[in-house]
Structure formats: structure tokens, C-alpha cells
Design an enzyme around this catalytic site. Structure first.
Site, short mmCIF file in Angstrom:
data_model
loop_
_atom_site.label_atom_id
_atom_site.label_comp_id
_atom_site.label_asym_id
_atom_site.label_seq_id
_atom_site.Cartn_x
_atom_site.Cartn_y
_atom_site.Cartn_z
N LYS A 1 0.83 -1.22 0.00
CA LYS A 1 0.00 0.00 0.00
C LYS A 1 0.87 1.27 0.00
O LYS A 1 0.62 2.19 -0.77
CB LYS A 1 -0.94 0.03 1.23
N ARG B 1 -9.15 1.59 9.18
CA ARG B 1 -8.75 0.21 9.42
C ARG B 1 -9.83 -0.57 10.13
O ARG B 1 -9.63 -1.74 10.47
CB ARG B 1 -7.49 0.21 10.27
N ARG C 1 11.70 -5.71 4.38
CA ARG C 1 11.44 -4.26 4.24
C ARG C 1 12.47 -3.42 5.00
O ARG C 1 12.79 -3.70 6.14
CB ARG C 1 10.03 -3.94 4.77
N ARG D 1 11.71 -1.90 10.75
CA ARG D 1 10.70 -1.52 11.73
C ARG D 1 10.63 -2.56 12.85
O ARG D 1 10.64 -3.75 12.59
CB ARG D 1 9.33 -1.38 11.04
N ARG E 1 -0.21 -8.84 13.53
CA ARG E 1 -0.79 -7.78 12.69
C ARG E 1 -1.70 -8.36 11.62
O ARG E 1 -2.74 -7.79 11.29
CB ARG E 1 0.32 -6.93 12.07
#
Ligand code: ADP
Ligand code: AMP
Length: 219
Positions: free
Chosen positions: A15, A90, A129, A162, A173
Site C-alpha cells: 500500500k 482500518r 522491508r 521496523r 498484525r
């Protein structure tokens, strides 16, 4: 009327990557709730300290805090013609709050691209990531590596992994996404705004599909 596009999809589907490309090409603002929280954490604000306790556990930050943060962001002048929303709403309560906020300044959610990919792809993407400290630019160690390891191509700041991208938190998550965010798929499908986009393709192809999905909505 200002045009708002909501990007929906699981954590790690792309996203943020797609929102940045779409916002740049269509000259719209990019609002990432996750980036706003991380900026607050970096600046050690009260909001950041409060949000961090939820983010580190892989849980959603409470609605009142999140909605107020987004309201402030929507009031900035760069949102006057519209924005790409990434990570917000969300859950259904946030979606209802968004509609009310947008109605206040003659804005509307015009389309909701729903980007999907199998869970194995999400985990592979999240585990590789790397995020830029200064501006949240996104890299992947295999699929989109920076020119120089650990350094952002665009602003030279350092890249970090992260805290909430570690495996245990990612599993949580994804579970939170399935429980709390998936109901938005039906919510936006019923309103006729949902457009499914296959996220399990190269960045450029997802971007082309996304552009064609919104071509009648934003020029
Ligand atoms: P989200 O905002 O949905 O959590 P990101 O845009 O941060 O997802 O992307 C997650 C990771 O996957 C990043 O490392 C990014 O570089 C990488 N990525 C994004 N889109 C693709 C894609 N289409 N193919 C391969 N890797 C991708
Ligand atoms: P993201 O950058 O979208 O992956 O979000 C990182 C984390 O920030 C999430 O796991 C949540 O803890 C928090 N967060 C981001 N957006 C929201 C939101 N709309 N509502 C509640 N929490 C959020």
C-alpha cells in the site's frame, strides 16, 4: 469536490509503495497513518508515546487518537483537492468517522482499491522491508534494494527495519487485519467503490493495474 482514494489491503501488500507512486503521478497528497505515528514516535510526542505501546504489540491504536490525528492531517492545505489514504480507515468505526470528516469540507471517498496477495508473499515482503528514517521511503532487500546498503536513494538518510516487522508481531498484525479490517471489504463493496487489484505482481504491474482501476475517478 475533493477526491479521496482509500487503499485497502493487508500489512506488507504494498500500500505504501503504491500510494507514493499514485500520489506523485496524480499530484495528490499521501496520508499514511502508520507514517504519521512513526513520525510522532521519532519526535517523542505524547501521541507517539501512547501509540508506540499499541504498535509494538501489533495492535491497532485506539480510534479516538487515530481519528483525531487524521482530522488534523486532513486540515492541511495539501489535502484541498484530495488525497490517497494508506492505512486509514482500518475498521468500520474509522470508515464512518472518515465520511463525516470529509463531508465537513466537501470531500468524498471515490474509490477503494483493494490490494491482495497470499500470506506467504506478505511475510516475505515484510521481512525484507527497509524504511527510511527521515521520510518513510520504502525499500526491500531483494525486490527494491537501495543503491547503497542502508542508505536512502532519495534523501541519503539511514534505513532501518521496523520494530513491528519482526515475525511474531507480523503474525499478530495479520490476525488483527483479518479480524478488524476485513469487514471494510464488504462495507466498501456494498457502496460500489471497491476495486480488486492483484498485489502479487511486480511493483510496476501493480501500479499499472491501480492506475487503470482509478482512471475514471482521477485524471
Ligand atoms: P504496506 O504499506 O502495505 O505495509 P509496503 O509498501 O511497505 O506495504 O511494502 C512492503 C514491502 O514489500 C516493502 O519492502 C516493499 O519494498 C515491498 N514491495 C511492495 N510492493 C512490492 C511488489 N509488488 N513486489 C515486491 N515487493 C514489493
Ligand atoms: P502501517 O504502517 O500501516 O503498517 O501501520 C503500523 C501500525 O500503526 C499498525 O500495526 C497499528 O498499530 C498502527 N496503525 C496504523 N494505522 C492505524 C489505524 N488506522 N488505526 C489504528 N492503528 C493504526
Amino acid at each position: 469536490m475533493a477526491t479521496f482514494i482509500v487503499l485497502l489491503g493487508p500489512p506488507g501488500v504494498g500500500k505504501g509503495t503504491q500510494a507514493k507512486i499514485l500520489a506523485d503521478t496524480k499530484k495528490l497528497a499521501h496520508i499514511s497513518s502508520g507514517d504519521l505515528f512513526r513520525e510522532n514516535i521519532k519526535n517523542q510526542t505524547e501521541l507517539g508515546k501512547h501509540a508506540k505501546s499499541f504498535i509494538d504489540k501489533g495492535e491497532l491504536v485506539p480510534d479516538d487518537v487515530t481519528i483525531n490525528m487524521i482530522r488534523e492531517r486532513l486540515n492541511r492545505p495539501d489535502c484541498e483537492i484530495g488525497a490517497i489514504l494508506d492505512g486509514f480507515p482500518r475498521n468500520p468505526a474509522q470508515a464512518v468517522a472518515l465520511e463525516k470528516m470529509l463531508a465537513e469540507f466537501n470531500g468524498q471517498v471515490k474509490a477503494v482499491p483493494y490490494i491482495t496477495a497470499p500470506e506467504s508473499v506478505l511475510v516475505e515482503r515484510i521481512s525484507g522491508r527497509w524504511t527510511c528514517r527521515a521520510n518513510g521511503h520504502i525499500y526491500h532487500q531483494m525486490f527494491n534494494p537501495p543503491k547503497q546498503t542502508g542508505v536512502c536513494d532519495l534523501d541519503g538518510s539511514d534505513l532501518y527495519q521496523r520494530e513491528d516487522d519482526k515475525v511474531e508481531t507480523v503474525t499478530k498484525r495479520i490476525r488483527v487485519y483479518l479480524e478488524q479490517t476485513i469487514p471494510l471489504v464488504e462495507y466498501y463493496r456494498k457502496s460500489g467503490k471497491l476495486i480488486e487489484v492483484n498485489g502479487a505482481q511486480a511493483v510496476e504491474q501493480v501500479s499499472l493495474d491501480l492506475c487503470s482501476a482509478v482512471k475514471n475517478i482521477i485524471l
